[in-house]
Design a protein around this motif. Structure first.
Motif, short mmCIF file in Angstrom:
data_model
loop_
_atom_site.label_atom_id
_atom_site.label_comp_id
_atom_site.label_asym_id
_atom_site.label_seq_id
_atom_site.Cartn_x
_atom_site.Cartn_y
_atom_site.Cartn_z
N PHE A 7 -23.57 0.64 -5.88
CA PHE A 7 -22.34 0.43 -5.45
C PHE A 7 -21.55 1.63 -5.34
N LYS A 8 -22.08 3.06 -5.40
CA LYS A 8 -21.16 4.06 -5.34
C LYS A 8 -21.04 4.57 -3.94
N ILE A 9 -19.60 4.95 -3.77
CA ILE A 9 -19.45 5.40 -2.44
C ILE A 9 -19.25 6.89 -2.55
N ASP A 10 -20.21 7.72 -1.65
CA ASP A 10 -20.13 9.23 -1.69
C ASP A 10 -19.64 9.85 -0.66
N ASP A 11 -19.29 9.08 0.50
CA ASP A 11 -18.79 9.57 1.79
C ASP A 11 -17.26 9.65 1.46
N MET A 12 -16.67 11.08 1.43
CA MET A 12 -15.40 11.54 1.11
C MET A 12 -14.41 11.00 2.56
N GLU A 13 -14.87 10.85 3.69
CA GLU A 13 -14.09 10.40 4.64
C GLU A 13 -13.98 9.02 4.71
N GLN A 14 -14.73 7.94 4.21
CA GLN A 14 -14.62 6.84 3.84
C GLN A 14 -13.59 6.73 2.83
N ILE A 15 -13.79 7.36 1.67
CA ILE A 15 -12.84 7.10 0.51
C ILE A 15 -11.45 7.57 0.88
N TYR A 16 -11.38 8.68 1.55
CA TYR A 16 -9.88 8.99 2.19
C TYR A 16 -9.31 8.03 3.17
N GLU A 17 -9.85 7.36 3.94
CA GLU A 17 -9.72 6.36 4.71
C GLU A 17 -9.30 5.06 3.81
N PHE A 18 -9.97 4.81 2.73
CA PHE A 18 -9.80 3.74 1.87
C PHE A 18 -8.30 4.06 1.12
N ILE A 19 -8.25 5.18 0.74
CA ILE A 19 -7.01 5.74 -0.14
C ILE A 19 -5.77 5.58 0.82
N GLU A 20 -5.91 5.95 2.08
CA GLU A 20 -4.82 5.86 3.08
C GLU A 20 -4.29 4.48 3.23
N LYS A 21 -5.47 3.64 3.59
CA LYS A 21 -4.89 2.18 3.88
C LYS A 21 -4.49 1.39 2.53
N TYR A 22 -5.07 1.56 1.41
CA TYR A 22 -4.60 0.87 0.29
C TYR A 22 -3.89 1.85 -0.51
N SER A 23 -2.79 2.24 -0.01
CA SER A 23 -1.91 3.34 -1.00
C SER A 23 -1.14 2.86 -1.71
N PHE A 24 -0.76 1.66 -1.90
CA PHE A 24 0.03 0.93 -3.02
C PHE A 24 -0.76 0.89 -4.26
N VAL A 25 -0.43 1.59 -5.20
CA VAL A 25 -1.36 2.10 -6.42
C VAL A 25 -0.78 1.70 -7.77
N THR A 26 -1.65 1.86 -8.88
CA THR A 26 -1.36 1.85 -10.13
C THR A 26 -1.60 3.26 -10.55
N LEU A 27 -0.35 3.61 -11.30
CA LEU A 27 -0.56 5.02 -11.93
C LEU A 27 -0.38 4.80 -13.34
N TYR A 28 -1.42 5.27 -14.09
CA TYR A 28 -1.52 5.19 -15.45
C TYR A 28 -1.49 6.50 -16.12
N SER A 29 -0.70 6.65 -17.29
CA SER A 29 -0.77 7.76 -18.14
C SER A 29 -0.37 7.30 -19.64
N THR A 30 -0.16 8.39 -20.44
CA THR A 30 0.28 8.09 -21.79
C THR A 30 1.72 8.13 -21.64
N HIS A 31 2.57 7.31 -22.21
CA HIS A 31 3.95 7.25 -22.41
C HIS A 31 4.28 6.89 -23.71
N MET A 32 4.95 7.97 -24.18
CA MET A 32 5.32 7.70 -25.77
C MET A 32 4.21 7.29 -26.57
N GLY A 33 3.15 7.89 -26.37
CA GLY A 33 1.76 7.39 -27.37
C GLY A 33 1.15 6.31 -26.84
N GLU A 34 1.43 5.65 -25.87
CA GLU A 34 0.92 4.41 -25.55
C GLU A 34 0.54 4.26 -24.05
N PRO A 35 -0.60 3.45 -23.54
CA PRO A 35 -0.85 3.54 -22.24
C PRO A 35 0.35 2.89 -21.50
#
Length: 201
Positions: A7-35
C-alpha cells in the motif's frame, strides 16, 4: 502511519500531486500539553520543501506550535468496500482510501509581505482562472485590518509517509469487480477511488 508494503506510495510526483489536490488538511500538534488539531488549507512549495498556511489569531494552537514537530494529514477519497461484491461469501468488509502524512517543524511568520504573498497564492489556487476576484485589487487598509486577525506559518517538511489502500492485496479479477461496483454508486469518493484503483493496477 501503519503502511503494509503493497500500500506504500514511493513516487514523489504522485505524492505531490495528491498533496496539491487534497490540500484541506488536519494539522496536529501539542497545545497546552494535549493533542490539538486544526482544519485548514495549505500551500505546497516544492522548491522549499515546505507548506504554508495561516491560523486564525484567536486559535491558540499557534502560540506554542513554534519549533514543534507537527503532523499534517492530507485525506483523499475513501469508501466502504462491500464483501457482497466478491465471488465468495467467505470475506469481510473493508475500506479503501488514500492518505498522506507530512511531518515538519513549524515556524511562525512575522513578515507581512510573506503573509500577503501566501494568502495571494492561496486565493489564486482556489479561484477559477476566469474569476474577477483578485486579492491585489482589494483595498490595502481592509487587507491590513483582516491580516491582524491571522497568523501565518511555514512547515519545513522533514518526513512524508503516503498510503494508497486500493485493494492491491486482492486479485486483478476481484479489483475489477470492485471498480465496476464503485462506478455504479453516485458518489464522488466512490468514483475517485475507482479511478485511482485503475491507475494503480
Amino acid at each position: 502511519m501503519y503502511i503494509p508494503k503493497h500500500f506504500k506510495i514511493d513516487d514523489m510526483e504522485q505524492i505531490y500531486e495528491f498533496i496539491e489536490k487534497y490540500s484541506f488538511v488536519t494539522l496536529y500538534s501539542t497545545h497546552m500539553g494535549e493533542p490539538y488539531a486544526t482544519h485548514l488549507p495549505l500551500i505546497l512549495k516544492k522548491d522549499e520543501n515546505a507548506l504554508y498556511g495561516h491560523f486564525a489569531r484567536a486559535n491558540g494552537q499557534w502560540k506554542d506550535i513554534g519549533n514543534q514537530l507537527a503532523l499534517v494529514v492530507f485525506q483523499g477519497p475513501h469508501c466502504y468496500i462491500s464483501p457482497s461484491w466478491y465471488e465468495t461469501t467467505n470475506a469481510v468488509p473493508t475500506w479503501n482510501y488514500v492518505s498522506v502524512h507530512v511531518y515538519g517543524k513549524v515556524d511562525i511568520i512575522e513578515d507581512e509581505k510573506v503573509l500577503f504573498d501566501s494568502l495571494d497564492e492561496m486565493v489564486t489556487k482556489y479561484e477559477k482562472p476566469d474569476s474577477p476576484y483578485n486579492l491585489k485589487k482589494v483595498d490595502t487598509d481592509y487587507i491590513e485590518g483582516l491580516s491582524k486577525g491571522i497568523v501565518a506559518f511555514k512547515i519545513a517538511i522533514t518526513k512524508i509517509e503516503a498510503k494508497a489502500k486500493l485493494s492491491q492485496n486482492h486479485s486483478l479479477e476481484r479489483q475489477e469487480i470492485i471498480i465496476q461496483n464503485l462506478e455504479k454508486i453516485a458518489g464522488q469518493d466512490h468514483l475517485e477511488v475507482a479511478t485511482l484503483m485503475k491507475k494503480n493496477r
